[in-house]
Design a protein around this motif. Sequence first.
Motif, PDB file in Angstrom:
ATOM      1  N   THR A  56       0.830  -1.207   0.000  1.00 53.88           N
ATOM      2  CA  THR A  56       0.000   0.000   0.000  1.00 53.88           C
ATOM      3  C   THR A  56       0.862   1.254   0.000  1.00 53.88           C
ATOM      4  O   THR A  56       0.536   2.248  -0.670  1.00 53.88           O
ATOM      5  CB  THR A  56      -0.929   0.009   1.229  1.00 53.88           C
ATOM      6  N   MET A  57       1.977   1.225   0.737  1.00 56.23           N
ATOM      7  CA  MET A  57       2.887   2.367   0.744  1.00 56.23           C
ATOM      8  C   MET A  57       3.415   2.658  -0.658  1.00 56.23           C
ATOM      9  O   MET A  57       3.497   3.826  -1.071  1.00 56.23           O
ATOM     10  CB  MET A  57       4.064   2.097   1.683  1.00 56.23           C
ATOM     11  N   ILE A  58       3.775   1.618  -1.389  1.00 50.70           N
ATOM     12  CA  ILE A  58       4.290   1.799  -2.753  1.00 50.70           C
ATOM     13  C   ILE A  58       3.178   2.266  -3.687  1.00 50.70           C
ATOM     14  O   ILE A  58       3.388   3.146  -4.530  1.00 50.70           O
ATOM     15  CB  ILE A  58       4.921   0.494  -3.269  1.00 50.70           C
ATOM     16  N   LEU A  59       1.999   1.694  -3.544  1.00 49.52           N
ATOM     17  CA  LEU A  59       0.870   2.093  -4.382  1.00 49.52           C
ATOM     18  C   LEU A  59       0.561   3.581  -4.220  1.00 49.52           C
ATOM     19  O   LEU A  59       0.418   4.314  -5.201  1.00 49.52           O
ATOM     20  CB  LEU A  59      -0.369   1.266  -4.031  1.00 49.52           C
ATOM     21  N   SER A  60       0.438   4.033  -2.978  1.00 48.07           N
ATOM     22  CA  SER A  60       0.015   5.411  -2.734  1.00 48.07           C
ATOM     23  C   SER A  60       1.169   6.394  -2.765  1.00 48.07           C
ATOM     24  O   SER A  60       0.987   7.559  -3.130  1.00 48.07           O
ATOM     25  CB  SER A  60      -0.691   5.504  -1.380  1.00 48.07           C
ATOM     26  N   GLY A  61       2.367   5.932  -2.375  1.00 47.70           N
ATOM     27  CA  GLY A  61       3.503   6.841  -2.343  1.00 47.70           C
ATOM     28  C   GLY A  61       4.131   7.097  -3.692  1.00 47.70           C
ATOM     29  O   GLY A  61       4.580   8.206  -3.984  1.00 47.70           O
ATOM     30  N   ILE A  62       4.152   6.051  -4.551  1.00 49.51           N
ATOM     31  CA  ILE A  62       4.862   6.181  -5.826  1.00 49.51           C
ATOM     32  C   ILE A  62       3.975   5.902  -7.031  1.00 49.51           C
ATOM     33  O   ILE A  62       3.962   6.679  -7.994  1.00 49.51           O
ATOM     34  CB  ILE A  62       6.069   5.215  -5.869  1.00 49.51           C
ATOM     35  N   MET A  63       3.223   4.799  -7.004  1.00 50.10           N
ATOM     36  CA  MET A  63       2.552   4.359  -8.231  1.00 50.10           C
ATOM     37  C   MET A  63       1.506   5.353  -8.724  1.00 50.10           C
ATOM     38  O   MET A  63       1.312   5.490  -9.937  1.00 50.10           O
ATOM     39  CB  MET A  63       1.934   2.977  -8.041  1.00 50.10           C
ATOM     40  N   VAL A  64       0.828   6.045  -7.810  1.00 53.01           N
ATOM     41  CA  VAL A  64      -0.138   7.041  -8.274  1.00 53.01           C
ATOM     42  C   VAL A  64       0.562   8.183  -9.013  1.00 53.01           C
ATOM     43  O   VAL A  64      -0.042   8.853  -9.852  1.00 53.01           O
ATOM     44  CB  VAL A  64      -0.984   7.585  -7.113  1.00 53.01           C
ATOM     45  N   LYS A  65       1.844   8.401  -8.681  1.00 48.56           N
ATOM     46  CA  LYS A  65       2.606   9.459  -9.358  1.00 48.56           C
ATOM     47  C   LYS A  65       2.884   9.102 -10.822  1.00 48.56           C
ATOM     48  O   LYS A  65       3.213   9.983 -11.620  1.00 48.56           O
ATOM     49  CB  LYS A  65       3.933   9.720  -8.642  1.00 48.56           C
ATOM     50  N   MET A  66       2.777   7.801 -11.165  1.00 53.35           N
ATOM     51  CA  MET A  66       2.924   7.406 -12.564  1.00 53.35           C
ATOM     52  C   MET A  66       1.905   8.139 -13.437  1.00 53.35           C
ATOM     53  O   MET A  66       2.218   8.591 -14.535  1.00 53.35           O
ATOM     54  CB  MET A  66       2.742   5.890 -12.710  1.00 53.35           C
ATOM     55  N   GLY A  67       0.670   8.253 -12.934  1.00 54.17           N
ATOM     56  CA  GLY A  67      -0.366   8.927 -13.700  1.00 54.17           C
ATOM     57  C   GLY A  67      -0.116  10.411 -13.837  1.00 54.17           C
ATOM     58  O   GLY A  67      -0.264  10.981 -14.925  1.00 54.17           O
ATOM     59  N   VAL A  68       0.269  11.068 -12.735  1.00 49.08           N
ATOM     60  CA  VAL A  68       0.553  12.508 -12.783  1.00 49.08           C
ATOM     61  C   VAL A  68       1.753  12.771 -13.694  1.00 49.08           C
ATOM     62  O   VAL A  68       1.744  13.696 -14.515  1.00 49.08           O
ATOM     63  CB  VAL A  68       0.820  13.049 -11.374  1.00 49.08           C
ATOM     64  N   PHE A  69       2.800  11.962 -13.527  1.00 51.76           N
ATOM     65  CA  PHE A  69       3.982  12.064 -14.383  1.00 51.76           C
ATOM     66  C   PHE A  69       3.605  11.921 -15.852  1.00 51.76           C
ATOM     67  O   PHE A  69       4.076  12.694 -16.711  1.00 51.76           O
ATOM     68  CB  PHE A  69       4.982  10.968 -13.985  1.00 51.76           C
ATOM     69  N   ALA A  70       2.744  10.948 -16.156  1.00 49.55           N
ATOM     70  CA  ALA A  70       2.367  10.692 -17.550  1.00 49.55           C
ATOM     71  C   ALA A  70       1.600  11.858 -18.161  1.00 49.55           C
ATOM     72  O   ALA A  70       1.712  12.126 -19.360  1.00 49.55           O
ATOM     73  CB  ALA A  70       1.542   9.405 -17.641  1.00 49.55           C
ATOM     74  N   GLY A 112       4.412  23.604  -8.581  1.00 48.47           N
ATOM     75  CA  GLY A 112       3.862  23.005  -7.367  1.00 48.47           C
ATOM     76  C   GLY A 112       3.630  21.514  -7.510  1.00 48.47           C
ATOM     77  O   GLY A 112       3.899  20.741  -6.584  1.00 48.47           O
ATOM     78  N   VAL A 113       3.122  21.097  -8.668  1.00 44.57           N
ATOM     79  CA  VAL A 113       2.894  19.666  -8.915  1.00 44.57           C
ATOM     80  C   VAL A 113       4.204  18.897  -8.830  1.00 44.57           C
ATOM     81  O   VAL A 113       4.274  17.810  -8.246  1.00 44.57           O
ATOM     82  CB  VAL A 113       2.226  19.450 -10.288  1.00 44.57           C
ATOM     83  N   MET A 114       5.258  19.458  -9.420  1.00 46.06           N
ATOM     84  CA  MET A 114       6.562  18.782  -9.427  1.00 46.06           C
ATOM     85  C   MET A 114       7.029  18.471  -8.007  1.00 46.06           C
ATOM     86  O   MET A 114       7.373  17.325  -7.689  1.00 46.06           O
ATOM     87  CB  MET A 114       7.599  19.663 -10.126  1.00 46.06           C
ATOM     88  N   ILE A 115       7.056  19.478  -7.159  1.00 44.94           N
ATOM     89  CA  ILE A 115       7.592  19.234  -5.818  1.00 44.94           C
ATOM     90  C   ILE A 115       6.584  18.503  -4.933  1.00 44.94           C
ATOM     91  O   ILE A 115       6.967  17.781  -4.018  1.00 44.94           O
ATOM     92  CB  ILE A 115       8.064  20.548  -5.153  1.00 44.94           C
ATOM     93  N   GLN A 116       5.287  18.652  -5.255  1.00 46.01           N
ATOM     94  CA  GLN A 116       4.289  17.966  -4.429  1.00 46.01           C
ATOM     95  C   GLN A 116       4.267  16.471  -4.708  1.00 46.01           C
ATOM     96  O   GLN A 116       3.913  15.687  -3.821  1.00 46.01           O
ATOM     97  CB  GLN A 116       2.898  18.569  -4.667  1.00 46.01           C
ATOM     98  N   MET A 117       4.644  16.053  -5.916  1.00 43.04           N
ATOM     99  CA  MET A 117       4.721  14.622  -6.188  1.00 43.04           C
ATOM    100  C   MET A 117       5.696  13.958  -5.217  1.00 43.04           C
ATOM    101  O   MET A 117       5.435  12.878  -4.686  1.00 43.04           O
ATOM    102  CB  MET A 117       5.141  14.369  -7.640  1.00 43.04           C
ATOM    103  N   PHE A 118       6.818  14.614  -4.997  1.00 43.41           N
ATOM    104  CA  PHE A 118       7.811  14.071  -4.059  1.00 43.41           C
ATOM    105  C   PHE A 118       7.309  14.166  -2.625  1.00 43.41           C
ATOM    106  O   PHE A 118       7.338  13.181  -1.878  1.00 43.41           O
ATOM    107  CB  PHE A 118       9.128  14.831  -4.213  1.00 43.41           C
ATOM    108  N   ASN A 119       6.832  15.327  -2.238  1.00 45.13           N
ATOM    109  CA  ASN A 119       6.435  15.541  -0.846  1.00 45.13           C
ATOM    110  C   ASN A 119       5.233  14.689  -0.444  1.00 45.13           C
ATOM    111  O   ASN A 119       5.183  14.146   0.664  1.00 45.13           O
ATOM    112  CB  ASN A 119       6.133  17.022  -0.616  1.00 45.13           C
ATOM    113  N   HIS A 120       4.261  14.577  -1.332  1.00 45.46           N
ATOM    114  CA  HIS A 120       3.100  13.746  -1.019  1.00 45.46           C
ATOM    115  C   HIS A 120       3.523  12.293  -0.839  1.00 45.46           C
ATOM    116  O   HIS A 120       3.033  11.594   0.059  1.00 45.46           O
ATOM    117  CB  HIS A 120       2.054  13.850  -2.130  1.00 45.46           C
ATOM    118  N   GLY A 121       4.447  11.825  -1.684  1.00 40.16           N
ATOM    119  CA  GLY A 121       4.917  10.454  -1.553  1.00 40.16           C
ATOM    120  C   GLY A 121       5.551  10.194  -0.202  1.00 40.16           C
ATOM    121  O   GLY A 121       5.282   9.174   0.456  1.00 40.16           O
TER     122      GLY A 121
END
Length: 493
Positions: free
Chosen positions: A246-260, A330-339
């Motif tokens: 769950t940590m990987i799903l919410s911390g990183i994998m959701v960022k795949m969509g934002v990154f894309a 903001g999106v760029m740095i928030q992807m890291f911080n939210h993770g």
Amino acid sequence: MNPKDVLLTFPELLLWFPLISGLIAFVLKKGDHAKKWALTSSFITVGIVAASLFFTDQKYFNFNNVSYFWMPSLGSSFALMYDGMGRMLCLLTAVSFPLVFLSTYTNDYKKPHSFYGLMLLTQSGLMGVFCAMDALVFYFFWELALIPVYFLSSIWGGEKRIQATFKFFVYTFAGSLLLLIGIIYVYLHTPEGTFSLRAFMEAKLPPGKEKVAFWLFFIAFAIKMPVFPFHTWQPDAYEQSPTGVTMILSGIMVKMGVFALIRWLVPVFPYATQMFSNIVVVLAVTGMIYASCIAWMQDDLKRLVAYSSIAHIGLMCAAVFARAESGVEGVMIQMFNHGINIIGLWIVVNAVEKYWGTRKISELGGLANTSPTLTIFLVIIALANIALPLTNAFVGEFLMFNGLFAYGKWTTAIALISIILAAVYTLNMIQKVFYGPVRAHYPLAGVTRLDKGAVVALSIIVIIIFVLGVYPKPLIELTMSTVGAFMNKVHGL
């Protein structure tokens, strides 16, 4: 050192090392060898990423880019680029895995060699997604990151893991199928007949066909983020997956969509993005309010954190489609911080469930009396998650709302309601779980000490929260070139 003398570039190292480490973990079947190897290899990956941050200058260009023939008959090359956004997300991926392994080190898994092997394969897939510059390579790693999660959730998940994993599979399979159709659709209209990102941006798509392709890509990415109304798989998957997954799903994998969205959707379909931005922003803001209200009503800690994540991702999606420079920064740095923040919350949830035997808010209370250390960590991380000033999330959230304000004042006013709701459900959770009346039925009510691994992981997270809250400049500078290229594409149309 001459860049030409380097056998492997940083993107290749970040792909191959976790991949090989995962394969090695599969054969380490004795004792806790696989666990120790996974933790060790994850720290080595952090070292590789840390070394790569010193090679940001153009004179080291060959360290950070690679392209060689992969499927020449189809016009596909194994092309990887390690730009600012890629570095930032690879750093997040590298840092997250040792945090996960440390905080769950005392958790027991059946067939640990398979569990840790699949986790490291997931890390390799994530690295590939963030570095890929060829559409087929991107799709390959997109699937490589997802497939191990199916097995991790279905084998090591909770009582209702089969239903949750099946729902997750149906959603993600549908998204992957739409993405593949969209990739082939655009490929057939590229002037060079290749799958490179540059060729995709130069594709000659008539307006009608660009609209169709836009929605094929967007729905695939919206499912992964997820964005309302494509979000219903997420709470069940988060609740039933092992906490580490769950940590990987919410911390990183959701960022795949934002990154894309930033790498593939908007630059490839600029006209369709401009045409449909209103629809997407409305969906994202609606999701923010809806998810915040649902989070307020939750009695399960995992589901509360899951819905809060949907609200945060909705703001990122809205800021991307607002297409203002401050919002994208903001999106760029928030992807890291939210993770970082969301992983911290999951570590706390894992500790609560492990020591007190329940995740139900109504069954918890007075935890500050038995575990003051956990309480301190939770309060800091929870307040960072709602973007309290001087915490890491504040700067990113402020920039995103600033970009959204440039897009529309009323839209921003509605979106800001989510901040009030986030404060309400977060403070309500803290009060009831940690400062409410003491419950007498805890299985381990006398526990006062956290696992050393969890303490180390949470300490690292708290340090990151305060350092980036006071001094976010490194992340802003790291992604500045990507933001500039994105805005040039948006305004150039």
